[in-house]
Design an enzyme around this catalytic site. Structure first.
Site, PDB file in Angstrom:
ATOM      1  CE  LYS A  23      -0.016-103.797 -76.512  1.00 44.03           C
ATOM      2  NZ  LYS A  23      -0.237-102.835 -75.476  1.00 44.03           N
ATOM      3  NE  ARG A  97      -4.732-103.596 -67.645  1.00 42.84           N
ATOM      4  CZ  ARG A  97      -5.254-103.787 -66.440  1.00 42.84           C
ATOM      5  NH1 ARG A  97      -5.211-104.975 -65.883  1.00 42.84           N
ATOM      6  NH2 ARG A  97      -5.852-102.807 -65.795  1.00 42.84           N
ATOM      7  CB  CYS A 121       2.461-106.765 -69.426  1.00 44.46           C
ATOM      8  SG  CYS A 121       2.708-106.924 -71.187  1.00 44.46           S
TER       9      CYS A 121
HETATM   10  N1  EPU Z   1      -4.406 -98.041 -61.867  1.00 43.14           N
HETATM   11  C1  EPU Z   1      -5.117 -98.265 -60.709  1.00 43.14           C
HETATM   12  N2  EPU Z   1      -6.450 -98.561 -60.830  1.00 43.14           N
HETATM   13  C2  EPU Z   1      -7.088 -98.639 -62.024  1.00 43.14           C
HETATM   14  C3  EPU Z   1      -6.340 -98.404 -63.199  1.00 43.14           C
HETATM   15  C4  EPU Z   1      -5.000 -98.100 -63.091  1.00 43.14           C
HETATM   16  O1  EPU Z   1      -4.576 -98.215 -59.600  1.00 43.14           O
HETATM   17  O2  EPU Z   1      -8.300 -98.917 -62.068  1.00 43.14           O
HETATM   18  C5  EPU Z   1      -2.951 -97.764 -61.781  1.00 43.14           C
HETATM   19  C6  EPU Z   1      -2.116 -98.904 -62.398  1.00 43.14           C
HETATM   20  O3  EPU Z   1      -1.943 -99.945 -61.500  1.00 43.14           O
HETATM   21  C7  EPU Z   1      -0.828 -98.207 -62.771  1.00 43.14           C
HETATM   22  C8  EPU Z   1      -1.303 -96.787 -63.101  1.00 43.14           C
HETATM   23  O4  EPU Z   1      -2.624 -96.638 -62.556  1.00 43.14           O
HETATM   24  O5  EPU Z   1       0.027 -98.164 -61.674  1.00 43.14           O
HETATM   25  C9  EPU Z   1      -1.342 -96.460 -64.570  1.00 43.14           C
HETATM   26  O6  EPU Z   1      -2.121 -97.410 -65.263  1.00 43.14           O
HETATM   27  P1  EPU Z   1      -2.956 -97.001 -66.543  1.00 43.14           P
HETATM   28  O7  EPU Z   1      -4.398 -97.194 -66.248  1.00 43.14           O
HETATM   29  O8  EPU Z   1      -2.520 -95.643 -66.987  1.00 43.14           O
HETATM   30  O9  EPU Z   1      -2.469 -98.080 -67.572  1.00 43.14           O
HETATM   31  P2  EPU Z   1      -3.348 -98.992 -68.555  1.00 43.14           P
HETATM   32  O10 EPU Z   1      -4.430 -98.176 -69.167  1.00 43.14           O
HETATM   33  O11 EPU Z   1      -3.694-100.261 -67.881  1.00 43.14           O
HETATM   34  C10 EPU Z   1      -1.998 -98.393 -70.718  1.00 43.14           C
HETATM   35  C11 EPU Z   1      -1.222 -99.177 -71.724  1.00 43.14           C
HETATM   36  C12 EPU Z   1       0.090 -99.633 -71.116  1.00 43.14           C
HETATM   37  C13 EPU Z   1       0.870 -98.400 -70.662  1.00 43.14           C
HETATM   38  C14 EPU Z   1       0.023 -97.559 -69.698  1.00 43.14           C
HETATM   39  C15 EPU Z   1       0.691 -96.257 -69.296  1.00 43.14           C
HETATM   40  C16 EPU Z   1      -2.926-100.205 -73.063  1.00 43.14           C
HETATM   41  C17 EPU Z   1      -3.623-101.447 -73.482  1.00 43.14           C
HETATM   42  N3  EPU Z   1      -1.995-100.343 -72.147  1.00 43.14           N
HETATM   43  O12 EPU Z   1      -2.264 -99.299 -69.645  1.00 43.14           O
HETATM   44  O13 EPU Z   1       0.814-100.276 -72.135  1.00 43.14           O
HETATM   45  O14 EPU Z   1       2.046 -98.803 -70.014  1.00 43.14           O
HETATM   46  O15 EPU Z   1      -1.251 -97.244 -70.301  1.00 43.14           O
HETATM   47  O16 EPU Z   1       0.979 -95.487 -70.423  1.00 43.14           O
HETATM   48  O17 EPU Z   1      -3.190 -99.127 -73.567  1.00 43.14           O
HETATM   49  C18 EPU Z   1       2.178-101.905 -73.117  1.00 43.14           C
HETATM   50  O18 EPU Z   1       1.826-101.448 -74.202  1.00 43.14           O
HETATM   51  O19 EPU Z   1       3.079-102.771 -73.003  1.00 43.14           O
HETATM   52  C19 EPU Z   1       1.519-101.425 -71.897  1.00 43.14           C
HETATM   53  C20 EPU Z   1       1.640-102.021 -70.720  1.00 43.14           C
END
Ligand code: EPU
Length: 438
Positions: A23, A97, A121
């Site tokens: 995903k 997102r 989420c």
């Molecule tokens: N963060 C910030 N500012 C930003 C972006 C992120 O402070 O602008 C922080 C977040 O709050 C968090 C941390 O950085 O504490 C990590 O977030 P990250 O950006 O790595 O996560 P994401 O890209 O929003 C993706 C996956 C998540 C998965 C995370 C970590 C997708 C659509 N989502 O999220 O997947 O947990 O990477 O591997 O790719 C899931 O599949 O259920 C899911 C939540």
């Protein structure tokens, strides 16, 4: 609304299921198709709601998407990309997102982008400050309005040097999708290097991008003026594979996950073995099973790759309720990912959450009032209960808990699980689970 599952648990899950593309890769590869001047073909695409959301957003921007759910082949033709109506994009608000990742490609194609309020989420604040800072550094103008964010790049996008405060997956993808067609060189330090990101880099390289990944989390990109479409087979979903592995362990079962791959799951497999689970790597998947002996408690910290994924944590915690002794789990990626444990406590689990960093290493959430450490004391029998699904991974954990508990549990809000688990009810059926849908 048919959104309730009655689960009659207490029996081991046994059998074979298949996982398809990840995903958290497929959705990004679909966005990458926007950058090409010619059509792209993505294979191994699962039927999940997030793919539907990105398909809808691509179509709103003039991309012609044709999908064959049975074979998992998706064609995307971006030759007539156009500006979408704000109201239409807004209708997707709250669903995912992914819209934030449309910015770079749309700025290159159209010079402007609109991002509605983001969903996903509820596992923490999930800000987008890194994304917006990156876009500004490339020269984009960001205008926050009531209904969303308007972004423009009237003078084009220029390569830049970015150092991330934290190796964010989304921010790294934002940078990649923007830098590949920006003018000149871009350098990203403290980048995320998850397998899904490396597969996105594979896709972008097939399209004509020039990207190097160094061992020290530094990614360098030489911008090119145009990119072609790509043909690619998505890497498999290691979060879904680990979720079924945890279900096998918690229920005392034996599940062969066809499509699961070892290299992306090394850290999970080590932990699975330490808890007392057994596995066998096959030519076309991995067999996960409970070998019969007592499960063992562990100390676990989630982390960015190559650490133990945060998305593996929630399903595994259910298995830890069946392990002997005290397990400590320190969540260092999201500040609020233990909300799901409340329902487990209601089912008989002994789990305490703490504000302190209990894993051994202080993380950025220490001293900040976030309940981001958990102590699980086991083994405790689980009892059937009425549960409301909180989020995607927490929801799957609740499902595993209901399958482990004796008696009939009522699991409400199961539509959330469709976001990321393909045909999960068919798979439950194939594994011998007893359930009915209301
Ligand atoms: N963060 C910030 N500012 C930003 C972006 C992120 O402070 O602008 C922080 C977040 O709050 C968090 C941390 O950085 O504490 C990590 O977030 P990250 O950006 O790595 O996560 P994401 O890209 O929003 C993706 C996956 C998540 C998965 C995370 C970590 C997708 C659509 N989502 O999220 O997947 O947990 O990477 O591997 O790719 C899931 O599949 O259920 C899911 C939540």
């Amino acid at each position: 609304m048919h959104d309730v599952l009655y689960v009659n648990g207490g029996n081991p899950l046994n059998g074979e299921i298949t996982v398809r593309g990840a995903k958290n890769f497929v959705s990004k590869a679909m966005v990458a198709a926007l950058l090409g001047d010619t059509p792209s073909e993505l294979r191994n695409v699962p039927v999940i709601r997030d793919v539907g959301v990105v398909t809808g957003l691509l179509e709103l921007h003039g991309v012609i998407v044709t999908a064959d759910p049975a074979t998992g082949v998706l064609h995307m033709d971006p030759r007539n990309v156009e500006v979408a109506h704000v109201a239409d994009i807004d209708a997707h608000a709250g669903a995912s997102r992914i819209p934030i990742l449309f910015c770079g490609p749309l700025l290159h194609r159209l010079g402007e982008a609109f991002i509605p309020d983001l969903g996903g989420c509820h596992i923490g604040d999930r800000p987008i400050n890194y994304h917006l800072d990156i876009l500004r550094q490339f020269g984009a103008e960001v205008d926050k309005r009531e209904q969303g964010i308007h972004i423009r790049a009237p003078r084009g996008l220029r390569g830049t040097k970015v150092a991330l405060p934290y190796p964010s997956v989304g921010a790294t993808e934002q940078l990649l999708l923007t830098a590949v067609r920006a003018e000149g060189l871009t350098e990203l330090s403290n980048a995320a290097i998850e397998p899904e990101i490396l597969d996105l880099i594979n896709v972008l390289q097939k399209m004509g991008a020039i990207i190097s990944v160094d061992t020290d989390r530094v990614i360098r990109i030489e911008g090119v003026p145009r990119l072609e479409g790509y043909r690619h087979t998505a890497l498999s979903d290691r979060i879904e594979a680990a979720s079924w592995a945890s279900a096998a362990l918690a229920t005392g079962g034996d599940i062969t996950v066809k499509g699961a791959t070892q290299p992306e799951m090394t850290t999970f497999l080590n932990t699975f073995r330490k808890v007392g689970g057994a596995f066998e790597v096959l030519d076309d998947g991995i067999r996960f099973y409970h070998p019969g002996a007592d499960l063992r408690s562990i100390v676990l910290e989630t982390d960015v790759h190559p650490g133990f994924m945060t998305d593996w944590q929630q399903p595994l915690v259910v298995a830890l309720t069946q392990a002997t002794g005290l397990s400590i789990v320190h969540e260092t990626v999201y500040e609020n990912r233990f909300g799901f444990t409340e329902a487990l406590r209601g089912m008989g689990a002994t789990i305490q959450v703490y504000r302190e960093c209990l894993g051994g290493h202080p993380c950025r959430f220490g001293q900040r009032n976030f309940y981001h450490s958990a102590v699980v004391s086991g083994p405790t029998p689980l009892y059937a209960a009425e549960i409301e699904v909180p989020d995607l991974r927490g929801g799957f954990s609740h499902l595993i808990a209901a399958l482990t508990a004796k008696g009939t549990s009522q699991v409400r809000g199961i539509r959330l699980i469709d976001r990321g688990y393909e045909h999960f009810m068919d798979k439950l059926g194939a594994l011998g689970a007893e359930f009915s849908r209301d």
